[in-house]
Design an enzyme around this catalytic site. Structure first.
Site, PDB file in Angstrom:
ATOM      1  N   HIS A  30      18.186  15.989 -42.898  1.00 46.07           N
ATOM      2  CA  HIS A  30      18.905  14.774 -43.280  1.00 46.07           C
ATOM      3  C   HIS A  30      20.407  14.947 -43.029  1.00 46.07           C
ATOM      4  O   HIS A  30      21.059  15.759 -43.702  1.00 46.07           O
ATOM      5  CB  HIS A  30      18.648  14.496 -44.760  1.00 46.07           C
ATOM      6  CG  HIS A  30      19.256  13.248 -45.287  1.00 46.07           C
ATOM      7  ND1 HIS A  30      20.087  13.229 -46.393  1.00 46.07           N
ATOM      8  CD2 HIS A  30      19.152  11.957 -44.878  1.00 46.07           C
ATOM      9  CE1 HIS A  30      20.457  11.987 -46.647  1.00 46.07           C
ATOM     10  NE2 HIS A  30      19.901  11.204 -45.736  1.00 46.07           N
ATOM     11  N   GLU A  33      17.977  13.738 -38.612  1.00 49.11           N
ATOM     12  CA  GLU A  33      18.268  12.334 -38.913  1.00 49.11           C
ATOM     13  C   GLU A  33      19.782  12.199 -38.978  1.00 49.11           C
ATOM     14  O   GLU A  33      20.483  13.101 -39.451  1.00 49.11           O
ATOM     15  CB  GLU A  33      17.646  11.964 -40.257  1.00 49.11           C
ATOM     16  CG  GLU A  33      17.839  10.512 -40.689  1.00 49.11           C
ATOM     17  CD  GLU A  33      19.105  10.289 -41.513  1.00 49.11           C
ATOM     18  OE1 GLU A  33      19.410   9.108 -41.811  1.00 49.11           O
ATOM     19  OE2 GLU A  33      19.791  11.271 -41.861  1.00 49.11           O
ATOM     20  N   ASP A  65      23.315   9.019 -38.743  1.00 50.97           N
ATOM     21  CA  ASP A  65      23.747   7.633 -38.919  1.00 50.97           C
ATOM     22  C   ASP A  65      24.826   7.301 -37.890  1.00 50.97           C
ATOM     23  O   ASP A  65      25.680   8.139 -37.588  1.00 50.97           O
ATOM     24  CB  ASP A  65      24.342   7.439 -40.314  1.00 50.97           C
ATOM     25  CG  ASP A  65      23.481   8.075 -41.394  1.00 50.97           C
ATOM     26  OD1 ASP A  65      22.551   7.404 -41.861  1.00 50.97           O
ATOM     27  OD2 ASP A  65      23.742   9.236 -41.763  1.00 50.97           O
ATOM     28  N   HIS A 105      27.905   8.862 -41.995  1.00 49.14           N
ATOM     29  CA  HIS A 105      27.090   8.064 -42.901  1.00 49.14           C
ATOM     30  C   HIS A 105      27.811   6.823 -43.398  1.00 49.14           C
ATOM     31  O   HIS A 105      27.287   5.708 -43.323  1.00 49.14           O
ATOM     32  CB  HIS A 105      26.630   8.892 -44.103  1.00 49.14           C
ATOM     33  CG  HIS A 105      25.773   8.115 -45.047  1.00 49.14           C
ATOM     34  ND1 HIS A 105      26.287   7.399 -46.116  1.00 49.14           N
ATOM     35  CD2 HIS A 105      24.433   7.901 -45.072  1.00 49.14           C
ATOM     36  CE1 HIS A 105      25.302   6.791 -46.749  1.00 49.14           C
ATOM     37  NE2 HIS A 105      24.164   7.083 -46.148  1.00 49.14           N
ATOM     38  N   GLU A 149      19.757   6.298 -37.404  1.00 52.65           N
ATOM     39  CA  GLU A 149      19.846   5.174 -38.330  1.00 52.65           C
ATOM     40  C   GLU A 149      21.026   4.284 -37.968  1.00 52.65           C
ATOM     41  O   GLU A 149      22.171   4.743 -37.916  1.00 52.65           O
ATOM     42  CB  GLU A 149      19.999   5.649 -39.774  1.00 52.65           C
ATOM     43  CG  GLU A 149      20.091   4.473 -40.753  1.00 52.65           C
ATOM     44  CD  GLU A 149      20.323   4.883 -42.197  1.00 52.65           C
ATOM     45  OE1 GLU A 149      20.805   4.026 -42.971  1.00 52.65           O
ATOM     46  OE2 GLU A 149      20.040   6.038 -42.553  1.00 52.65           O
TER      47      GLU A 149
END
Length: 241
Positions: free
Chosen positions: A6, A33, A35, A48, A99
């Site tokens: 993450h 993962e 962003d 993020h 994301e």
């Protein structure tokens, strides 16, 4: 079951940096993962929050700063990376969940640029997700074969029926669900619906043994974790038992 880091291996290294992604790879994660946002000069960068205030030694909105301006700041010595730099780091086959951070600042342009970029970087190993399901719908319009995931939080609870219908229409690959909502009726409902329709179940952010056991019980396709080593070891022991 796949284990994704993450924001990289964010429990031990500065989140969403090349160092965190490299360490996630070194410690055995199956994927990462991250962003993405657009800068003022339209570069896709990895962070993020909409601002750099929390994670870097500066402040300001990413959308109001150029890449050069953003690179003046650091997080424990790490500069904000571009999406291209991350893809260059991880190579052509390593898995990645991108994301789209369009839930606060909506941006069709971010969707367009991200989808266009992914098309040329072995898209089959890429999952694109967002809490903004309109962005996912738009991504499907731009690319019929891309793997797409609906991210869930509290704001989606009263929209489950609508989401189910849209999932089938769009050919959604995964439901990315918050593990903290385990036991919630709506959570169980969407998990069962997903399984029935062949939609993969992904849990975030799985950081301890109890959460991992829940993910295993629910036959999750993937877990996203800050604690890469811990979760990989729990899974390994479970498979060996």
């Amino acid at each position: 079951m796949l284990v994704y880091g993450h924001r990289g291996y964010s429990a031990k290294y500065p989140e969403n940096t090349l160092l965190a992604f490299q360490k996630a790879i070194e410690y055995g994660s199956d994927g990462i993962e991250l962003d993405v946002h657009l800068t003022k000069d339209k570069k896709i960068v990895v962070c993020h929050d909409e601002t750099i205030d929390r994670t870097f030694n500066g402040e300001g909105l990413i959308s109001e700063m150029t890449l050069e301006e953003l690179r003046k700041y650091n997080s424990h010595g790490q500069k904000i990376p571009t999406l291209e730099e991350v893809f260059d780091l991880i190579g052509p086959v390593f898995r990645i969940n991108v994301e789209l951070k369009t839930d606060v600042i909506d941006s069709d342009e971010l969707v367009e640029k991200t989808v266009k970029f992914i098309k040329n970087r072995n898209p089959d190993r890429v999952l694109v997700s967002s809490f903004n399901h309109k962005s996912i719908s738009y991504a499907r319009k731009l690319d019929q074969s891309l793997k797409l995931g609906f991210l869930f939080d509290e704001s989606h609870i009263d929209k489950i029926s609508e989401i189910k219908k849209k999932s089938v229409e769009l050919g959604i690959f995964s439901y990315n669900l918050p593990v903290y909502a385990k036991g919630l009726k709506e959570m169980d409902d969407i998990i069962e619906f997903g399984k029935d329709k062949g939609i993969k179940i992904i849990f975030w952010t799985v950081n301890d043994k109890a959460e991992m056991e829940y993910a295993i019980e629910k036959e999750a396709y993937m877990v996203i974790t800050n604690e890469v080593e811990l979760i990989k070891n729990i899974l390994k022991k479970k498979l060996e038992s």
